[in-house]
Design a protein around this motif. Structure first.
Motif, PDB file in Angstrom:
ATOM      1  N   ASP A  97       0.849  -1.171   0.000  1.00 37.42           N
ATOM      2  CA  ASP A  97       0.000   0.000   0.000  1.00 37.42           C
ATOM      3  C   ASP A  97       0.898   1.239   0.000  1.00 37.42           C
ATOM      4  N   ASP A  98       0.535   2.264  -0.750  1.00 39.48           N
ATOM      5  CA  ASP A  98       1.332   3.491  -0.813  1.00 39.48           C
ATOM      6  C   ASP A  98       1.430   4.187   0.539  1.00 39.48           C
ATOM      7  N   ASN A  99       0.464   3.947   1.406  1.00 37.14           N
ATOM      8  CA  ASN A  99       0.481   4.553   2.737  1.00 37.14           C
ATOM      9  C   ASN A  99       1.362   3.786   3.715  1.00 37.14           C
ATOM     10  N   LEU A 100       1.791   2.581   3.338  1.00 35.62           N
ATOM     11  CA  LEU A 100       2.605   1.733   4.215  1.00 35.62           C
ATOM     12  C   LEU A 100       3.840   1.210   3.477  1.00 35.62           C
ATOM     13  N   PRO A 101       4.681   2.100   2.949  1.00 36.14           N
ATOM     14  CA  PRO A 101       5.815   1.649   2.130  1.00 36.14           C
ATOM     15  C   PRO A 101       6.884   0.888   2.913  1.00 36.14           C
ATOM     16  N   LEU A 102       6.918   1.041   4.218  1.00 29.50           N
ATOM     17  CA  LEU A 102       7.956   0.394   5.029  1.00 29.50           C
ATOM     18  C   LEU A 102       7.492  -0.935   5.628  1.00 29.50           C
ATOM     19  N   ARG A 103       6.279  -1.363   5.283  1.00 27.16           N
ATOM     20  CA  ARG A 103       5.747  -2.616   5.830  1.00 27.16           C
ATOM     21  C   ARG A 103       6.646  -3.783   5.438  1.00 27.16           C
ATOM     22  N   THR A 116       4.311  -5.171  10.530  1.00 25.07           N
ATOM     23  CA  THR A 116       3.441  -5.087   9.369  1.00 25.07           C
ATOM     24  C   THR A 116       2.646  -3.793   9.474  1.00 25.07           C
ATOM     25  N   GLY A 117       1.672  -3.609   8.639  1.00 28.48           N
ATOM     26  CA  GLY A 117       0.866  -2.406   8.689  1.00 28.48           C
ATOM     27  C   GLY A 117      -0.524  -2.683   8.177  1.00 28.48           C
ATOM     28  N   SER A 118      -1.461  -1.852   8.586  1.00 24.10           N
ATOM     29  CA  SER A 118      -2.835  -2.010   8.118  1.00 24.10           C
ATOM     30  C   SER A 118      -3.576  -0.701   8.311  1.00 24.10           C
ATOM     31  N   ALA A 119      -4.782  -0.668   7.762  1.00 25.84           N
ATOM     32  CA  ALA A 119      -5.624   0.520   7.871  1.00 25.84           C
ATOM     33  C   ALA A 119      -6.792   0.224   8.792  1.00 25.84           C
ATOM     34  N   SER A 120      -7.159   1.221   9.574  1.00 25.70           N
ATOM     35  CA  SER A 120      -8.363   1.140  10.400  1.00 25.70           C
ATOM     36  C   SER A 120      -9.349   2.157   9.859  1.00 25.70           C
ATOM     37  N   THR A 121     -10.615   1.823   9.900  1.00 25.43           N
ATOM     38  CA  THR A 121     -11.637   2.749   9.433  1.00 25.43           C
ATOM     39  C   THR A 121     -12.257   3.431  10.639  1.00 25.43           C
ATOM     40  N   GLY A 122     -12.233   4.750  10.625  1.00 29.35           N
ATOM     41  CA  GLY A 122     -12.793   5.521  11.731  1.00 29.35           C
ATOM     42  C   GLY A 122     -14.305   5.639  11.623  1.00 29.35           C
ATOM     43  N   LYS A 127      -9.931   6.335   6.479  1.00 35.59           N
ATOM     44  CA  LYS A 127      -8.972   5.283   6.826  1.00 35.59           C
ATOM     45  C   LYS A 127      -7.775   5.904   7.526  1.00 35.59           C
ATOM     46  N   TYR A 128      -7.322   5.213   8.574  1.00 37.40           N
ATOM     47  CA  TYR A 128      -6.155   5.634   9.336  1.00 37.40           C
ATOM     48  C   TYR A 128      -5.155   4.482   9.297  1.00 37.40           C
ATOM     49  N   TYR A 129      -3.929   4.784   8.865  1.00 39.35           N
ATOM     50  CA  TYR A 129      -2.932   3.748   8.652  1.00 39.35           C
ATOM     51  C   TYR A 129      -1.973   3.656   9.836  1.00 39.35           C
ATOM     52  N   TYR A 130      -1.639   2.413  10.200  1.00 39.64           N
ATOM     53  CA  TYR A 130      -0.752   2.153  11.333  1.00 39.64           C
ATOM     54  C   TYR A 130       0.255   1.074  10.977  1.00 39.64           C
ATOM     55  N   TYR A 131       1.457   1.187  11.543  1.00 42.38           N
ATOM     56  CA  TYR A 131       2.414   0.086  11.554  1.00 42.38           C
ATOM     57  C   TYR A 131       2.223  -0.597  12.898  1.00 42.38           C
ATOM     58  N   HIS A 132       2.206  -1.919  12.889  1.00 37.16           N
ATOM     59  CA  HIS A 132       2.007  -2.633  14.147  1.00 37.16           C
ATOM     60  C   HIS A 132       2.684  -3.988  14.116  1.00 37.16           C
ATOM     61  N   CYS A 133       2.938  -4.505  15.301  1.00 34.20           N
ATOM     62  CA  CYS A 133       3.566  -5.811  15.462  1.00 34.20           C
ATOM     63  C   CYS A 133       2.464  -6.858  15.565  1.00 34.20           C
ATOM     64  N   GLN A 134       2.735  -8.066  15.068  1.00 32.47           N
ATOM     65  CA  GLN A 134       1.740  -9.126  15.144  1.00 32.47           C
ATOM     66  C   GLN A 134       1.941 -10.021  16.358  1.00 32.47           C
ATOM     67  N   SER A 135       3.029  -9.817  17.069  1.00 30.79           N
ATOM     68  CA  SER A 135       3.271 -10.630  18.255  1.00 30.79           C
ATOM     69  C   SER A 135       2.448 -10.064  19.415  1.00 30.79           C
ATOM     70  N   PRO A 136       2.429 -10.728  20.543  1.00 28.24           N
ATOM     71  CA  PRO A 136       1.621 -10.256  21.672  1.00 28.24           C
ATOM     72  C   PRO A 136       2.077  -8.922  22.287  1.00 28.24           C
ATOM     73  N   CYS A 137       3.167  -8.325  21.819  1.00 32.31           N
ATOM     74  CA  CYS A 137       3.671  -7.104  22.465  1.00 32.31           C
ATOM     75  C   CYS A 137       2.787  -5.887  22.195  1.00 32.31           C
ATOM     76  N   SER A 138       1.927  -5.915  21.217  1.00 36.66           N
ATOM     77  CA  SER A 138       0.937  -4.874  20.894  1.00 36.66           C
ATOM     78  C   SER A 138       1.536  -3.515  20.514  1.00 36.66           C
ATOM     79  N   TYR A 139       2.721  -3.497  19.920  1.00 37.26           N
ATOM     80  CA  TYR A 139       3.316  -2.238  19.431  1.00 37.26           C
ATOM     81  C   TYR A 139       2.460  -1.728  18.266  1.00 37.26           C
ATOM     82  N   ARG A 140       2.154  -0.425  18.265  1.00 46.03           N
ATOM     83  CA  ARG A 140       1.336   0.185  17.214  1.00 46.03           C
ATOM     84  C   ARG A 140       1.697   1.653  17.120  1.00 46.03           C
ATOM     85  N   TYR A 141       1.910   2.165  15.886  1.00 48.52           N
ATOM     86  CA  TYR A 141       2.301   3.553  15.704  1.00 48.52           C
ATOM     87  C   TYR A 141       1.717   4.081  14.401  1.00 48.52           C
ATOM     88  N   LYS A 142       1.340   5.350  14.359  1.00 50.64           N
ATOM     89  CA  LYS A 142       0.757   5.942  13.158  1.00 50.64           C
ATOM     90  C   LYS A 142       1.769   5.930  12.017  1.00 50.64           C
TER      91      LYS A 142
END
Length: 166
Positions: A97-103, A116-122, A127-142
């Motif tokens: 996705d162009d909004n998540l080039p570093l995924r 990884t990264g994904s979009a959330s719908t408000g 759509k709001y895009y976030y980079y996040h970890c898939q492990s249980p650590c729950s890291y998430r950043y805009k």
């Protein structure tokens, strides 16, 4: 599935991208949860899990059916899925996705797995895009913040005058 394991072992595409390609190619509709469970299934490499019985420990045993893939290929895919291996990415265009080039290129600062990264719908439908970890650590950043910081770092780099570009 043999093709899916081979593609996954290359580390170019994510599991969901491989599943989408497989669904289009085969005309099927496999769900992501079933696909991920298949990639984790050791039966594909000829191993069967035997539960604890009569005081014997639970273990994996070699099955009598012919394995579809090698044990090495299975283990490589498991390492990639766990985020323990950052395979060298070949010179292939990665679908992103162009909004998540570093995924797929960032490492989680909390646990060390690939982010990884994904979009959330408000509520408004935006759509709001976030980079996040898939492990249980729950890291998430805009994504806006990480992308702009990355560009800022790239723009701050300067090439020495002594280096010639060929």
């Amino acid at each position: 599935m043999k093709w899916a394991f081979t593609e996954m072992s290359k580390g170019v595409y994510s599991a969901s991208q491989i599943m989408d390609m497989m669904n289009r190619k085969k005309g099927k509709s496999v769900k992501i949860s079933a696909f991920l469970a298949s990639l984790r299934n050791p039966a594909y490499c000829g191993k069967i899990y035997v539960e604890q019985f009569n005081g014997e420990e639970a273990c994996f045993v070699k099955s009598i059916h012919e394995p579809l893939i090698s044990e090495e290929l299975f283990e490589k895919v498991q390492c990639i899925m766990d985020g323990n291996v950052n395979p060298a990415r070949p010179n292939v265009k990665v679908l992103s996705d162009d909004n998540l080039p570093l995924r797929g290129f960032l490492v989680c600062p909390e646990c060390g797995h690939l982010i990884t990264g994904s979009a959330s719908t408000g509520r408004s439908g935006n759509k709001y895009y976030y980079y996040h970890c898939q492990s249980p650590c729950s890291y998430r950043y805009k994504s806006e913040i990480i992308n702009s910081k990355f560009l800022e770092i790239l723009q701050s780099l300067e090439m020495r005058a002594s280096i010639r570009i060929i």
